[in-house]
Motif scaffolding. Structure first.
Motif, PDB file in Angstrom:
ATOM      1  N   VAL A 518      40.110  46.383  44.506  1.00 13.49           N
ATOM      2  CA  VAL A 518      41.247  45.456  44.459  1.00 13.49           C
ATOM      3  C   VAL A 518      41.894  45.340  45.831  1.00 13.49           C
ATOM      4  CG1 VAL A 518      43.553  45.108  43.519  1.00 13.49           C
ATOM      5  CG2 VAL A 518      41.684  45.790  42.007  1.00 13.49           C
ATOM      6  N   GLU A 519      42.080  46.498  46.473  1.00 11.29           N
ATOM      7  CA  GLU A 519      42.702  46.482  47.799  1.00 11.29           C
ATOM      8  C   GLU A 519      41.836  45.741  48.806  1.00 11.29           C
ATOM      9  OE1 GLU A 519      44.497  49.651  51.107  1.00 11.29           O
ATOM     10  OE2 GLU A 519      43.494  50.358  49.271  1.00 11.29           O
ATOM     11  N   GLY A 520      40.508  45.977  48.763  1.00 14.93           N
ATOM     12  CA  GLY A 520      39.608  45.281  49.696  1.00 14.93           C
ATOM     13  C   GLY A 520      39.594  43.789  49.471  1.00 14.93           C
ATOM     14  N   VAL A 521      39.532  43.368  48.220  1.00 21.64           N
ATOM     15  CA  VAL A 521      39.520  41.936  47.913  1.00 21.64           C
ATOM     16  C   VAL A 521      40.817  41.300  48.366  1.00 21.64           C
ATOM     17  CG1 VAL A 521      39.532  40.273  46.023  1.00 21.64           C
ATOM     18  CG2 VAL A 521      37.862  42.119  46.024  1.00 21.64           C
ATOM     19  N   GLN A 522      41.953  42.002  48.101  1.00 23.17           N
ATOM     20  CA  GLN A 522      43.244  41.449  48.524  1.00 23.17           C
ATOM     21  C   GLN A 522      43.320  41.320  50.043  1.00 23.17           C
ATOM     22  OE1 GLN A 522      46.057  44.066  46.709  1.00 23.17           O
ATOM     23  NE2 GLN A 522      46.030  42.993  44.720  1.00 23.17           N
ATOM     24  N   MET A 523      42.803  42.322  50.745  1.00 22.50           N
ATOM     25  CA  MET A 523      42.790  42.231  52.217  1.00 22.50           C
ATOM     26  C   MET A 523      41.903  41.077  52.687  1.00 22.50           C
ATOM     27  SD  MET A 523      42.590  46.298  53.130  1.00 22.50           S
ATOM     28  CE  MET A 523      42.434  45.983  54.892  1.00 22.50           C
ATOM     29  N   ALA A 524      40.725  40.925  52.060  1.00 21.05           N
ATOM     30  CA  ALA A 524      39.827  39.824  52.437  1.00 21.05           C
ATOM     31  C   ALA A 524      40.470  38.481  52.144  1.00 21.05           C
ATOM     32  CB  ALA A 524      38.502  39.964  51.690  1.00 21.05           C
ATOM     33  N   LEU A 525      41.126  38.392  50.974  1.00 24.08           N
ATOM     34  CA  LEU A 525      41.808  37.144  50.639  1.00 24.08           C
ATOM     35  C   LEU A 525      42.884  36.803  51.661  1.00 24.08           C
ATOM     36  CD1 LEU A 525      42.176  37.436  46.756  1.00 24.08           C
ATOM     37  CD2 LEU A 525      40.915  35.683  47.995  1.00 24.08           C
ATOM     38  N   LYS A 526      43.623  37.816  52.092  1.00 23.18           N
ATOM     39  CA  LYS A 526      44.684  37.561  53.079  1.00 23.18           C
ATOM     40  C   LYS A 526      44.094  37.029  54.381  1.00 23.18           C
ATOM     41  CE  LYS A 526      48.834  39.630  55.055  1.00 23.18           C
ATOM     42  NZ  LYS A 526      48.733  38.811  56.251  1.00 23.18           N
ATOM     43  N   SER A 558      38.245  31.397  45.982  1.00 21.72           N
ATOM     44  CA  SER A 558      38.297  31.323  44.513  1.00 21.72           C
ATOM     45  C   SER A 558      37.469  32.431  43.863  1.00 21.72           C
ATOM     46  CB  SER A 558      37.789  29.958  44.041  1.00 21.72           C
ATOM     47  OG  SER A 558      38.613  28.930  44.525  1.00 21.72           O
ATOM     48  N   ILE A 559      36.271  32.677  44.405  1.00 22.55           N
ATOM     49  CA  ILE A 559      35.410  33.733  43.861  1.00 22.55           C
ATOM     50  C   ILE A 559      36.067  35.093  44.033  1.00 22.55           C
ATOM     51  CG2 ILE A 559      33.193  34.905  44.131  1.00 22.55           C
ATOM     52  CD1 ILE A 559      32.009  32.187  44.948  1.00 22.55           C
ATOM     53  N   LEU A 560      36.653  35.289  45.233  1.00 18.29           N
ATOM     54  CA  LEU A 560      37.330  36.564  45.467  1.00 18.29           C
ATOM     55  C   LEU A 560      38.519  36.745  44.533  1.00 18.29           C
ATOM     56  CD1 LEU A 560      37.230  36.863  49.367  1.00 18.29           C
ATOM     57  CD2 LEU A 560      35.983  38.237  47.689  1.00 18.29           C
ATOM     58  N   GLU A 561      39.228  35.645  44.244  1.00 18.39           N
ATOM     59  CA  GLU A 561      40.345  35.736  43.304  1.00 18.39           C
ATOM     60  C   GLU A 561      39.857  36.145  41.912  1.00 18.39           C
ATOM     61  OE1 GLU A 561      42.103  31.921  43.609  1.00 18.39           O
ATOM     62  OE2 GLU A 561      43.432  32.468  45.268  1.00 18.39           O
ATOM     63  N   VAL A 562      38.695  35.597  41.515  1.00 14.96           N
ATOM     64  CA  VAL A 562      38.107  36.004  40.229  1.00 14.96           C
ATOM     65  C   VAL A 562      37.725  37.485  40.266  1.00 14.96           C
ATOM     66  CG1 VAL A 562      36.154  35.696  38.658  1.00 14.96           C
ATOM     67  CG2 VAL A 562      37.285  33.696  39.662  1.00 14.96           C
ATOM     68  N   ALA A 563      37.120  37.892  41.409  1.00 17.58           N
ATOM     69  CA  ALA A 563      36.746  39.305  41.540  1.00 17.58           C
ATOM     70  C   ALA A 563      37.979  40.203  41.512  1.00 17.58           C
ATOM     71  CB  ALA A 563      35.969  39.517  42.834  1.00 17.58           C
ATOM     72  N   GLU A 564      39.048  39.739  42.175  1.00 12.43           N
ATOM     73  CA  GLU A 564      40.285  40.515  42.165  1.00 12.43           C
ATOM     74  C   GLU A 564      40.818  40.667  40.743  1.00 12.43           C
ATOM     75  OE1 GLU A 564      44.804  40.403  44.041  1.00 12.43           O
ATOM     76  OE2 GLU A 564      43.598  38.581  43.934  1.00 12.43           O
ATOM     77  N   SER A 565      40.768  39.545  39.996  1.00 11.94           N
ATOM     78  CA  SER A 565      41.229  39.590  38.606  1.00 11.94           C
ATOM     79  C   SER A 565      40.360  40.529  37.767  1.00 11.94           C
ATOM     80  CB  SER A 565      41.203  38.181  38.011  1.00 11.94           C
ATOM     81  OG  SER A 565      41.548  38.211  36.641  1.00 11.94           O
ATOM     82  N   ASP A 566      39.039  40.454  37.984  1.00 10.99           N
ATOM     83  CA  ASP A 566      38.130  41.331  37.225  1.00 10.99           C
ATOM     84  C   ASP A 566      38.378  42.795  37.557  1.00 10.99           C
ATOM     85  OD1 ASP A 566      36.988  39.136  36.040  1.00 10.99           O
ATOM     86  OD2 ASP A 566      35.280  39.027  37.412  1.00 10.99           O
ATOM     87  N   PHE A 567      38.493  43.074  38.881  1.00  8.75           N
ATOM     88  CA  PHE A 567      38.736  44.466  39.280  1.00  8.75           C
ATOM     89  C   PHE A 567      40.060  44.983  38.714  1.00  8.75           C
ATOM     90  CE2 PHE A 567      35.967  44.064  43.349  1.00  8.75           C
ATOM     91  CZ  PHE A 567      34.836  44.154  42.558  1.00  8.75           C
ATOM     92  N   LYS A 569      41.620  43.874  36.049  1.00  4.42           N
ATOM     93  CA  LYS A 569      41.474  44.028  34.607  1.00  4.42           C
ATOM     94  C   LYS A 569      40.708  45.304  34.267  1.00  4.42           C
ATOM     95  CE  LYS A 569      39.645  41.710  30.507  1.00  4.42           C
ATOM     96  NZ  LYS A 569      38.912  40.524  29.989  1.00  4.42           N
ATOM     97  N   MET A 570      39.597  45.541  35.014  1.00 10.50           N
ATOM     98  CA  MET A 570      38.806  46.745  34.758  1.00 10.50           C
ATOM     99  C   MET A 570      39.598  48.008  35.081  1.00 10.50           C
ATOM    100  SD  MET A 570      35.048  45.604  36.156  1.00 10.50           S
ATOM    101  CE  MET A 570      34.133  44.281  35.352  1.00 10.50           C
ATOM    102  N   LEU A 571      40.394  47.934  36.137  1.00 13.34           N
ATOM    103  CA  LEU A 571      41.226  49.081  36.485  1.00 13.34           C
ATOM    104  C   LEU A 571      42.237  49.362  35.378  1.00 13.34           C
ATOM    105  CD1 LEU A 571      42.168  51.234  38.476  1.00 13.34           C
ATOM    106  CD2 LEU A 571      43.620  49.500  39.570  1.00 13.34           C
ATOM    107  N   THR A 572      42.851  48.261  34.886  1.00 10.87           N
ATOM    108  CA  THR A 572      43.809  48.421  33.785  1.00 10.87           C
ATOM    109  C   THR A 572      43.127  48.981  32.543  1.00 10.87           C
ATOM    110  OG1 THR A 572      45.124  46.577  34.628  1.00 10.87           O
ATOM    111  CG2 THR A 572      45.466  47.214  32.322  1.00 10.87           C
ATOM    112  N   GLU A 573      41.969  48.425  32.198  1.00 12.37           N
ATOM    113  CA  GLU A 573      41.244  48.905  31.014  1.00 12.37           C
ATOM    114  C   GLU A 573      40.805  50.359  31.182  1.00 12.37           C
ATOM    115  OE1 GLU A 573      38.076  46.171  30.568  1.00 12.37           O
ATOM    116  OE2 GLU A 573      39.294  44.617  29.568  1.00 12.37           O
ATOM    117  N   ALA A 574      40.361  50.707  32.417  1.00 14.82           N
ATOM    118  CA  ALA A 574      39.946  52.095  32.659  1.00 14.82           C
ATOM    119  C   ALA A 574      41.124  53.050  32.497  1.00 14.82           C
ATOM    120  CB  ALA A 574      39.342  52.233  34.055  1.00 14.82           C
ATOM    121  N   ARG A 575      42.284  52.645  33.029  1.00 18.09           N
ATOM    122  CA  ARG A 575      43.465  53.486  32.877  1.00 18.09           C
ATOM    123  C   ARG A 575      43.897  53.593  31.414  1.00 18.09           C
ATOM    124  NH1 ARG A 575      46.853  51.249  38.165  1.00 18.09           N
ATOM    125  NH2 ARG A 575      45.747  52.557  39.715  1.00 18.09           N
ATOM    126  N   GLU A 576      43.840  52.467  30.695  1.00 17.68           N
ATOM    127  CA  GLU A 576      44.180  52.508  29.267  1.00 17.68           C
ATOM    128  C   GLU A 576      43.197  53.384  28.498  1.00 17.68           C
ATOM    129  OE1 GLU A 576      44.234  48.468  28.060  1.00 17.68           O
ATOM    130  OE2 GLU A 576      46.221  48.045  28.911  1.00 17.68           O
TER     131      GLU A 576
END
Length: 690
Positions: A518-526, A558-567, A569-576
């Protein structure tokens, strides 16, 4: 010339102890019956002694039966009392255990209820805070979206105008740009725009408003006060800040939402777990209250029955003791009566012999009248009795009587003395045999009763030992099963812990990977957004050979935004999933802990019961060994009694019957002799008065 005739009437009384009565009648002169009162008294004393002894034997049998009843009843009641006390102890322990469990469950229910209420309140408060945060986020996001859209349109209009060759002044003066500029006035009031940007934008709008009434503003008006950047730089800088603020707000919203969901899941799981424990505790409380109430009812009934048994045992003991004392007094009095009768009989026999002879003996007759006495009947009676009884002493007596008749001038006294001496000897022997028989009967009965009592005690102790040993075996099996179950629970806990540690390690790896992603994608998006969002008021030179790949860059973003959302979501699901797995693990460990505590308590109580039972078994075995030794002593004594009393060539009853027949024969012979004497006196009296 007158004759007297003699008749006999014989009615044998009990024990053949009474002498036959003689009745002599004189046809013409004598009508009275002559008798010997001393002999009658002796017969009466003998009969009375026999009756006292017989009554004593009957009383002995009755008392022995009563004593056996007392012994059996006392033994049975003692066992019932012991069982009752054991039941009272067991029920008391059950009630105490149930009471402790009820107190523990009441406290647990109170704590669980408070915990559920607190967690529900915390969840409600967290939900309210989260709702407020989300509303604030939506309002702020709406402002940022509008600001970003306005800035993007303003930049697009300016860039479009500049690409057509218009100057910056002409681009700002277009109607389309004038509408955008009016929209920019709204941004000034937005909290998301920085104070410096607000000043610059306000100066630009003020200049535009003042010049729109006269003429187009000078180019310098579209420069910042410090001359460092153009209006496109200002708008681009504001767009970057707005987009950065939106990204930060989105990230904060996502983090806040994740933290809330995590707290919500934890509280929800805890509330569900506490409610489950609360239901189980309430069911357990109801069961323990039922157990306590049932045990209290059983304890009341058992205590009442126990008190009744103790009272009955005490009353029975007192009755048996009183009866024993009465029997002892009766036996002593009976012995004193027998002693008095024996003493009186002895005195009469020893002291009244001479007087009896003087008063009731035969008168001296002349030698001529002696031959008239009929001694043949006496001799025949003795001989017949001796042959019938098979007694050599009677046969010898017959010989001695015959010799006395042949060689004595006055055979009557000699014959009577021989017969009386034999009667005394036989009666003494019969008395000794009767005493021996009474001793054997009494001692055999007492020893047999002791033997039966000891055998009953051994049987009872053996039954208690077998029952206790069976219970110990059963308890040991139960303890072994509980220990096996505890080992299984420990093994399960260990296995679950290893699995949980492996799952947690995998989660930590996944969490780091997703967080880094998530952090890498956010940095790349920026970086990409910063690059492709850059613009310039200066037209690109015509000789330029490179232009930004805005379209491809937008696709990548756009693809990175989808990847960010997936990551995310997966992080949230993993924590849950991690929180849920940890919650289930904690719940299972808590349940296993409670189950282990219960089983350990059960094993502890059963082990204590085993110790108590083994102690009781050892004590009962020791008691049984002692009773066995006492039984061996009784059996040895019984064996000696049997040798002394039973192992005889001739049973006592046969000897008694034979002895009575001998005595009866001798008494008949003596009576025949006395009858002859009485008849002689009657004849002499007739001749004297003739």
């Amino acid at each position: 010339s007158r004759q007297c005739r003699r008749s006999e009437h014989y009615d044998p009384p009990p024990h053949f102890s009474a002498r036959p009565a003689m009745r002599v009648s004189c046809i013409a002169v004598i009508g009275a019956t002559a008798a010997n009162p001393i002999s009658k008294v002796l017969d009466l004393l003998h009969d009375l002694r026999g009756k006292v002894v017989a009554d004593g034997e009957e009383e002995q049998k009755s008392y022995e039966s009563f004593a056996k009843f007392c012994k059996a009843e006392s033994t049975q009641k003692k066992f019932e009392i012991e069982d009752g006390r054991n039941q009272v102890d067991s029920l008391t322990a059950t009630i105490e255990k149930a009471t402790a469990s009820i107190q523990e469950l009441d406290s647990k229910i109170e704590k669980l209820t408070a915990a559920v209420n607190q967690n529900e309140a915390d969840l409600s408060a967290a939900t309210e805070v989260r709702h407020k945060e989300h509303e604030d986020y939506l309002a702020n996001d709406k402002e940022l979206v509008e600001a970003i859209d306005t800035l993007q349109r303003a930049i697009a209009v300016l860039e479009k105008a500049l690409k057509k060759g218009s100057s910056l002044i002409q681009a700002v003066a277009t109607p389309e740009m004038q509408g955008v500029m009016r929209s920019l006035s709204v941004i000034i009031d937005a909290a998301s725009v920085g104070s410096e940007s607000k000043k610059k934008l306000a100066a630009l709008l003020q200049a535009q408003d003042e010049d729109s009434m006269t003429q187009a503003p000078e180019a310098a008006a579209y420069e910042t006060h410090d001359g460092s950047s153009s209006i496109l730089d200002l708008l681009g800088d504001m767009l970057d800040k707005a987009e950065g603020q939106k990204a930060d707000a989105d990230k904060a919203e996502m983090t806040s939402r994740f933290e809330f969901e995590k707290v919500k899941q934890s509280l929800t799981n805890q509330i569900a777990f506490d409610n489950k424990q609360l239901d189980a505790s309430r069911k357990g409380l109801a069961q323990q209250r039922e157990v306590k109430a049932t045990s209290e009812g059983d304890l009341e009934a058992t205590t009442k029955e126990l008190n009744e048994d103790i009272k009955y045992d005490g009353e029975t003991h007192d009755d048996c003791e009183t009866r024993a004392e009465e029997w002892d007094v009766s036996m002593k009095e009976r012995a004193q009566e027998i002693e008095a009768l024996d003493t009186a009989t002895k005195i009469i026999k020893e002291k009244t012999g001479g007087a009896e002879g003087q008063a009731y003996g035969l008168l001296q007759v002349t030698a001529g009248t002696r031959a008239s006495h009929d001694y043949a009947g006496v001799l025949a009676q003795i001989s017949s009795t001796g042959k019938t009884a098979g007694d050599k002493q009677l046969s010898a007596l017959a010989v001695r009587v015959k010799a006395a008749l042949a060689g004595t001038a006055d055979p009557f006294g000699k014959v009577k003395g021989l017969i009386a001496e034999m009667i005394d000897r036989l009666e003494a022997k019969a008395a000794d045999e009767a005493a021996q028989h009474e001793f054997c009967t009494t001692e055999t009965a007492k020893s047999t009763e002791k033997k039966e009592d000891k055998e009953s005690d051994i049987e009872s102790l053996s039954a208690k030992i077998n029952k206790a040993e069976s219970r110990v075996t059963q308890l040991k099996e139960q303890v072994a099963n509980l220990q096996g179950e505890l080992a299984d629970i420990a093994g399960t806990d260990n296995e679950m812990t290893q699995i949980r540690q492996a799952e947690h390690a995998a989660f930590e790896t996944a969490e780091k990977d997703y967080s880094d992603g998530v952090e890498g994608v956010q940095m790349a998006l920026k970086v990409l957004r910063d690059y492709y969002a850059e613009g310039s008021f200066i037209q690109a030179p015509a000789t330029s050979t490179h232009s930004k790949s805005s379209s491809a860059g937008g696709s990548i973003i756009s693809i990175l935004e989808v990847a960010e959302s997936d990551f995310s979501k997966m992080l949230t699901e993993a924590r849950e999933a991690e929180a849920e797995a940890q919650e289930k693990y904690d719940q299972m460990m808590e349940e296993n802990k409670l189950e282990s505590t219960t089983k350990k308590g059960g094993a502890k109580y059963k082990t204590q019961e085993i110790g108590q039972l083994e102690k009781a078994i050892a004590e009962n075995k020791e008691s049984r060994d002692g009773v066995s030794e006492e039984l061996d002593a009784v059996l040895e004594y019984l064996s000696k009694l049997n040798d002394q009393c039973i192992a005889k060539p001739e049973p006592y009853e046969e000897r008694k019957r034979r002895r009575e027949a001998e005595l009866e024969g001798l008494k008949n012979a003596l009576q025949i002799l006395e009858g002859e004497a009485i008849g002689f006196l009657a004849v002499r009296a007739v001749h004297k008065h003739a």
